[in-house]
Structure formats: structure tokens, C-alpha cells
Scaffold this active site. Structure first.
Site, PDB file in Angstrom:
ATOM      1  N   ARG A  75     -47.838  57.763  74.754  1.00 42.53           N
ATOM      2  CA  ARG A  75     -46.580  57.527  74.016  1.00 42.53           C
ATOM      3  C   ARG A  75     -45.915  56.207  74.384  1.00 42.53           C
ATOM      4  O   ARG A  75     -45.329  55.549  73.538  1.00 42.53           O
ATOM      5  CB  ARG A  75     -45.578  58.650  74.311  1.00 42.53           C
ATOM      6  CG  ARG A  75     -45.881  59.951  73.628  1.00 42.53           C
ATOM      7  CD  ARG A  75     -45.054  61.062  74.202  1.00 42.53           C
ATOM      8  NE  ARG A  75     -45.218  61.120  75.668  1.00 42.53           N
ATOM      9  CZ  ARG A  75     -44.682  62.027  76.458  1.00 42.53           C
ATOM     10  NH1 ARG A  75     -43.926  62.964  75.949  1.00 42.53           N
ATOM     11  NH2 ARG A  75     -44.889  62.014  77.765  1.00 42.53           N
ATOM     12  N   LYS A 175     -60.050  68.010  84.567  1.00 44.78           N
ATOM     13  CA  LYS A 175     -59.617  69.247  85.232  1.00 44.78           C
ATOM     14  C   LYS A 175     -58.120  69.110  85.537  1.00 44.78           C
ATOM     15  O   LYS A 175     -57.655  67.988  85.697  1.00 44.78           O
ATOM     16  CB  LYS A 175     -60.447  69.508  86.483  1.00 44.78           C
ATOM     17  CG  LYS A 175     -60.144  68.587  87.673  1.00 44.78           C
ATOM     18  CD  LYS A 175     -59.658  69.340  88.862  1.00 44.78           C
ATOM     19  CE  LYS A 175     -58.673  68.641  89.659  1.00 44.78           C
ATOM     20  NZ  LYS A 175     -58.000  68.993  90.740  1.00 44.78           N
ATOM     21  N   LYS A 209     -70.270  63.238  92.639  1.00 43.95           N
ATOM     22  CA  LYS A 209     -70.513  62.590  93.935  1.00 43.95           C
ATOM     23  C   LYS A 209     -71.994  62.697  94.293  1.00 43.95           C
ATOM     24  O   LYS A 209     -72.593  63.752  94.148  1.00 43.95           O
ATOM     25  CB  LYS A 209     -69.639  63.228  95.023  1.00 43.95           C
ATOM     26  CG  LYS A 209     -68.167  62.920  94.788  1.00 43.95           C
ATOM     27  CD  LYS A 209     -67.315  63.405  95.917  1.00 43.95           C
ATOM     28  CE  LYS A 209     -65.833  63.165  95.630  1.00 43.95           C
ATOM     29  NZ  LYS A 209     -65.426  61.763  95.736  1.00 43.95           N
ATOM     30  N   GLU A 243     -57.141  68.091 103.514  1.00 42.49           N
ATOM     31  CA  GLU A 243     -56.505  66.819 103.164  1.00 42.49           C
ATOM     32  C   GLU A 243     -55.389  66.533 104.154  1.00 42.49           C
ATOM     33  O   GLU A 243     -54.634  67.431 104.525  1.00 42.49           O
ATOM     34  CB  GLU A 243     -55.929  66.886 101.754  1.00 42.49           C
ATOM     35  CG  GLU A 243     -56.990  67.048 100.678  1.00 42.49           C
ATOM     36  CD  GLU A 243     -56.371  67.258  99.305  1.00 42.49           C
ATOM     37  OE1 GLU A 243     -56.126  66.269  98.615  1.00 42.49           O
ATOM     38  OE2 GLU A 243     -56.131  68.417  98.949  1.00 42.49           O
ATOM     39  N   ASP A 262     -55.648  74.192  92.271  1.00 45.62           N
ATOM     40  CA  ASP A 262     -55.903  72.745  92.282  1.00 45.62           C
ATOM     41  C   ASP A 262     -57.311  72.416  92.784  1.00 45.62           C
ATOM     42  O   ASP A 262     -57.961  71.538  92.245  1.00 45.62           O
ATOM     43  CB  ASP A 262     -54.850  72.045  93.167  1.00 45.62           C
ATOM     44  CG  ASP A 262     -54.929  70.525  93.056  1.00 45.62           C
ATOM     45  OD1 ASP A 262     -55.165  70.025  91.937  1.00 45.62           O
ATOM     46  OD2 ASP A 262     -54.763  69.839  94.082  1.00 45.62           O
ATOM     47  N   HIS A 267     -63.384  72.519  92.333  1.00 42.08           N
ATOM     48  CA  HIS A 267     -64.305  71.863  93.271  1.00 42.08           C
ATOM     49  C   HIS A 267     -64.983  72.850  94.221  1.00 42.08           C
ATOM     50  O   HIS A 267     -66.188  72.818  94.429  1.00 42.08           O
ATOM     51  CB  HIS A 267     -63.583  70.839  94.153  1.00 42.08           C
ATOM     52  CG  HIS A 267     -62.765  69.839  93.389  1.00 42.08           C
ATOM     53  ND1 HIS A 267     -63.183  69.284  92.219  1.00 42.08           N
ATOM     54  CD2 HIS A 267     -61.565  69.280  93.663  1.00 42.08           C
ATOM     55  CE1 HIS A 267     -62.270  68.442  91.785  1.00 42.08           C
ATOM     56  NE2 HIS A 267     -61.277  68.419  92.650  1.00 42.08           N
ATOM     57  N   LYS A 350     -53.243  70.899 102.173  1.00 36.39           N
ATOM     58  CA  LYS A 350     -52.602  69.573 102.214  1.00 36.39           C
ATOM     59  C   LYS A 350     -51.917  69.420 103.565  1.00 36.39           C
ATOM     60  O   LYS A 350     -51.549  70.403 104.214  1.00 36.39           O
ATOM     61  CB  LYS A 350     -51.529  69.479 101.129  1.00 36.39           C
ATOM     62  CG  LYS A 350     -52.090  69.616  99.718  1.00 36.39           C
ATOM     63  CD  LYS A 350     -52.151  68.284  99.059  1.00 36.39           C
ATOM     64  CE  LYS A 350     -52.637  68.349  97.644  1.00 36.39           C
ATOM     65  NZ  LYS A 350     -53.380  67.161  97.264  1.00 36.39           N
TER      66      LYS A 350
END
Ligand SMILES: NC(=O)c1ccc[n+]([C@@H]2O[C@H](COP(=O)([O-])OP(=O)(O)OC[C@H]3O[C@@H](n4cnc5c(N)ncnc54)[C@H](OP(=O)(O)O)[C@@H]3O)[C@@H](O)[C@H]2O)c1
Length: 489
Positions: A75, A175, A209, A243, A262, A267, A350
Site C-alpha cells: 500500500r 509461513k 538450509k 534464540e 512461530d 520448522h 526467545k
């Protein structure tokens, strides 16, 4: 008609038999496939600038596509120069000649996904670009935006005739594909109204990967490994997705999804499926997807722990009393002859103490014949994916100079062996889309099955435990440890 199965299948069936399929992106794209129009839907977004435009640049620079054009749409009223400039810092080692080619073949259109009329403008620009850049009609529609928009865009692409005409049309969906089983089913259904499954490429960039593509090859081409790869020899399997970063300003998105949706739904379940699948008839195309789907169909959920890092509620875009998990550990089982009784532990989070994605197969112990100092652990096979890829075998060997003392010794083959030409995942994936090769993409049944597994996990109601940033997760991770797990990270 866009749903022209014969036209699409003709190229694909031939290519699915390509024995070099798993070599991961170093082959030349076949003649007849080396011209393409990319339509990037969500061109002002983070993914386009960081990954997609750099990946297209590298495909051009590496002469993997001869003729091309790019049309970015979103947009915001920006210029094509602004779209490209945003991406330039993410391109490695710019070749001025290639960049000029990119500039000469790129266009930007301000379009709202929900305005049917805007797609007629897009069609006009697409037709002009095809003619100006000598393109045969092959088109990649890349949905680089949230799944909420997928159904509308798909329908509008079809209704505007953008996917009609000469050449193939392929649709690439980022995804997450949906936000639960019902939405994934709805999106699949609406795609199937207009396009065939052979035209659909659902992204899980982990499958792009090199080391992940290598997993099936390692398993099924080495006599040393495959006989061990079952419940007789493997005690447990761990898949880690750790992470050190937090949600990095993506609170609006992350708070709706959390760690399970997530990374586990996509994954991690894909890594599990590749680790656990039976040997496909051939290491190609739909044979691999058939075997992965069988694993996902046979998963039993045993237990889950959820956590949230201290400070998450103060992040921008996160709701004040959010119970979204930023950490999870899940105990699953693959209910088949090969794996019955072997726990599969998945851990993701995380703001942990390190960044690492890896798969660990813990072998059963052998009877200890040492008079004392028997090892407290056993052998491991480890596949590391990030931050560096490697394959390692952990064995016991004698401590030098000591007759009966042993230490674990790691034999590790690291990155250069696996990535002679280290193409980025998105470059490999786009190359596969252009070839029409689907094994690195997730099929409709795999997606729906993985959302079913999420539903089963969600049924287990547990507290969300707080953990300190920089730690290994919540203390309550012990709730899984009664099952004798020794985390590898
Ligand atoms: N970023 C990454 O590295 C990454 C990695 C893996 C997967 N993904 C996935 O890829 C998708 C895109 O991620 P992202 O980070 O690029 O998201 P983003 O930065 O929020 O970008 C979304 C794009 O969609 C456009 N858009 C939204 N509503 C629109 C509408 N009604 N009409 C036209 N355009 C519209 C936005 O442009 P305007 O606001 O200008 O309209 C923007 O270009 C997400 O599903 C994400 O989960 C991203």
C-alpha cells in the site's frame, strides 16, 4: 485458465525424477525455465528487503536466471528506487553491473490487496514488463505478508487473470500458513478452488538450509548411520531451537502466535519429520513429502512446559496481561514400529542463553565393562543447523596416559563440508520454485496435520512460567526432567 493441471504437470513430473535434487542450489536452472516475472506481494516489508530482493539479486548475479522482471506491490506510496534502496544493505558484495540490471527490471505499484481494481493495474504492468524484458509468461507470485490476506490475494490474482496466459504460474506462501487448523484449512480450500497443488509452494525456510537438505542424504546414503536410526539403538531425540534475541519489535505479530505457532508448528515439526521419516522410494519430490506426512500423522503429544521471559509484557505491541509463551518444551512420540517408546523432546525459546538450532540423537548405553568410572551419559549423533552447520558423532575414548579412564570425544564435520557454495535459504528456495521442484516446500496435508498437533498441545492446559532473560528457560522445565532428559542446550 490458471488451473491448467496438464500444462503445469508436464514440467514437474520430469523434474521430480532429477537425482541431483538434494544438492541444494548449485545446479543451473533448466532452459525454458530461466526467465521469470517475480510479483512480490508485500514489497515494503521486512522479508522482501532482507531476504527476497537479495535472493533474486544473487540468482541474477550467479546467472541462474537470464531474463527477469520484478514487480513489488504494497500500500505505501514509495518509489521503486526506495524499494530497492531498502534492500541494498542486505546484499552481500554488490556487483554494480548486476545491480543495474536489477534496477532496469524492477517496478513498484501501490496496491491494496483488497481492491480488485488495483489488480487490473498490476496486470497491465505485468504484461508490459513481460513484453519489454522478453519473458515467456512464467510468473512467481510471492505472498510476503500475513496469512490473513492469503485468501483475498489468491482470489484476486485468479479473478484478474494475472495467472493466465503462456508459461507457468506458481504461488509461494510465506509461513505462518494460517494461525490454527481451521484457518489453514480455509486457506488451502480457497487456493484449491483456483489453483492446483502443483502450483503451490508453502515456505518453511528451514527446508532451504543446506544442512537440512543434507539430513536425508546423510541418513539414507550411509550404512554406518541407518541401522542405528531406530528404537533399538536410540534412547531419545532432542530438537532445539534456541534464540538469544527477543521479539525485536515484532510484538504485534508474536503476541498472537507465541513460540509454539512461530517455530514448533513449522520448522521444528519439519525437522522432526525429516529425522524420523522412513526411507522414501527415492530421495526426490513427492516421495519425501509422503514420508514426512506419515510421521506427522503418527504423532502423540505427551507433555508440554510453557514459559515467558521476564520483561515480555513491557515489549511494544504485547498486550498487558498476555499469556503468550516465548518458551516451550514439548514431549512427543512417533507412534510407529521404528520409534515407538522413544521420546522426542522439542525445546524452543526467545531470550535464552544462546542461539542454536540442532538435532541430537542420544544412543542407548552399552553395558559398562570398566571396573569404575563408568560414563554417566552415552553416545550422541548431533546435527547442528545454526549458527554453524555441522554433523558430529560423540564417542568415548581413553584419557591419554590413563589405562581405564574414558572421556567423550567429538568427531565433528563442520560447515565447509556441507556448504561448498553457501547459498542463502531463500535463494535455494526461489531456485526450486523456478524449477517446479516441491520437496523443500510443505504440502497441504502436512500443514493441516501440523496444526492438528498444535491443537493437541494446546489442549494440555499448563501455567506459563516466568524465566530470566539469558537463562536456559523456566525452572519448571524440571517437570519434563522426571522423564530423565538431559538437555543438550
Ligand atoms: N521478516 C522476516 O525475516 C521473516 C522471516 C520468515 C517469515 N516471515 C514471514 O513473512 C511474512 C511477511 O513478513 P514481514 O516481516 O515482511 O512483514 P511486514 O514487514 O509486516 O510486511 C508486510 C507487507 O504486507 C503489506 N501489506 C499489509 N497489508 C496490506 C494490504 N492490505 N495491501 C497491500 N499490502 C499490504 C505491507 O505493506 P504496506 O503496509 O506498505 O501496505 C508490507 O509490505 C510474514 O508472514 C512473516 O511471518 C518473515
Amino acid at each position: 485458465m490458471a488451473k491448467s493441471k496438464d500444462r503445469i504437470d508436464a514440467g514437474i513430473k520430469k523434474e521430480n525424477k532429477n537425482p541431483n535434487r538434494f544438492k541444494g542450489g548449485v545446479s543451473q536452472i533448466k532452459m525454458g525455465n530461466n526467465d521469470v516475472l517475480f510479483i512480490l506481494l508485500g514489497a515494503t516489508g521486512d522479508l522482501t528487503k532482507r531476504k527476497l530482493l537479495p535472493a533474486i539479486y544473487h540468482l541474477v548475479n550467479d546467472h541462474k536466471i537470464a531474463h527477469f522482471a520484478i514487480i513489488g506491490v504494497a500500500r505505501s506510496p514509495i518509489s521503486v528506487g526506495e524499494m530497492l534502496a531498502a534492500s541494498k544493505p542486505f546484499v552481500k558484495e554488490i556487483n554494480a553491473h548486476t545491480w543495474k540490471k536489477l534496477e532496469a527490471a524492477s517496478y513498484y505499484l501501490s496496491l491494496d490487496f483488497y481492491h480488485q481494481n488495483d489488480y487490473h493495474h498490476l496486470k497491465k504492468i505485468a504484461d508490459d514488463a513481460r513484453s519489454k524484458h522478453h519473458l515467456s509468461g512464467n510468473t512467481v507470485f510471492y505472498f510476503s505478508t500475513l496469512p490473513d490476506h492469503f485468501e483475498t490475494i489468491t482470489k484476486n490474482i485468479h479473478n484478474s487473470g494475472l495467472a493466465e496466459g503462456k508459461g507457468w504460474s506458481r504461488l509461494v506462501y510465506e509461513k505462518p500458513f494460517g494461525s490454527d487448523l481451521a484457518s489453514a484449512r480455509r486457506i488451502n480450500k480457497s487456493i484449491a478452488r483456483f489453483f492446483t497443488e502443483e502450483q503451490v509452494f508453502r515456505i518453511d525456510h528451514y527446508l532451504g538450509k543446506d544442512i537440512v537438505g543434507n539430513l536425508a542424504l546423510l541418513r539414507f546414503t550411509n550404512r554406518a548411520l541407518e541401522p542405528l536410526w531406530n528404537r533399538n539403538h536410540i534412547e531419545s531425540v532432542q530438537i532445539l531451537f534456541l534464540e538469544s534475541l527477543g521479539i525485536e519489535g515484532r510484538g504485534n505479530f508474536y503476541d498472537k502466535y507465541g513460540a509454539l505457532k512461530d517455530v514448533v508448528q513449522n520448522h521444528m515439526l519439519q525437522l522432526l519429520a525429516l529425522t524420523a521419516m522412513e526411507a522414501p522410494r527415492q530421495l526426490t519430490g513427492h516421495y519425501i513429502r509422503d514420508e514426512k506426512a506419515k510421521v506427522l500423522n503418527n504423532i502423540i503429544v505427551h507433555n508440554v512446559v510453557r514459559g515467558q521471559y521476564d520483561g515480555y509484557l513491557q515489549e511494544k505491541g504485547v498486550s498487558e496481561h498476555s499469556s503468550t509463551e516465548t518458551f516451550t518444551a514439548v514431549h512427543l512420540e512417533v507412534n510407529n514400529k521404528r520409534w515407538k517408546g522413544v521420546p522426542f523432546y522439542l525445546k524452543a525459546g526467545k531470550k535464552l542463553d544462546k542461539k542454536e538450532t540442532s538435532i541430537h540423537l542420544r544412543l542407548k548405553s552399552v553395558p559398562c565393562l570398566l571396573p569404575e568410572n563408568c560414563p554417566t551419559d552415552s553416545n550422541h549423533i548431533t546435527i547442528k543447523i545454526e549458527p554453524h552447520s555441522s554433523f558430529a558423532l560423540e564417542l568415548f575414548a581413553r584419557v591419554p596416559g590413563k589405562t581405564l579412564e574414558i572421556i567423550p570425544m567429538t568427531m565433528e564435520f563442520s560447515q565447509p563440508i556441507f556448504t561448498l557454495k553457501s547459498a542463502e535459504a531463500y535463494e535455494i528456495l526461489l531456485e526450486e520454485v523456478i524449477k517446479g521442484e516441491q520437496s523443500l516446500f510443505v504440502r497441504n496435508d502436512e500443514i493441516e496435520q501440523s496444526w492438528k498437533i498444535m491443537e493437541a498441545i494446546e489442549k494440555i492446559k499448563t501455567k506459563v512460567y516466568t524465566y530470566a532473560p539469558g537463562s536456559k528457560g523456566p525452572q519448571e522445565l524440571k517437570l519434563l526432567e522426571k522423564e530423565h532428559i538431559k538437555w543438550r542446550g
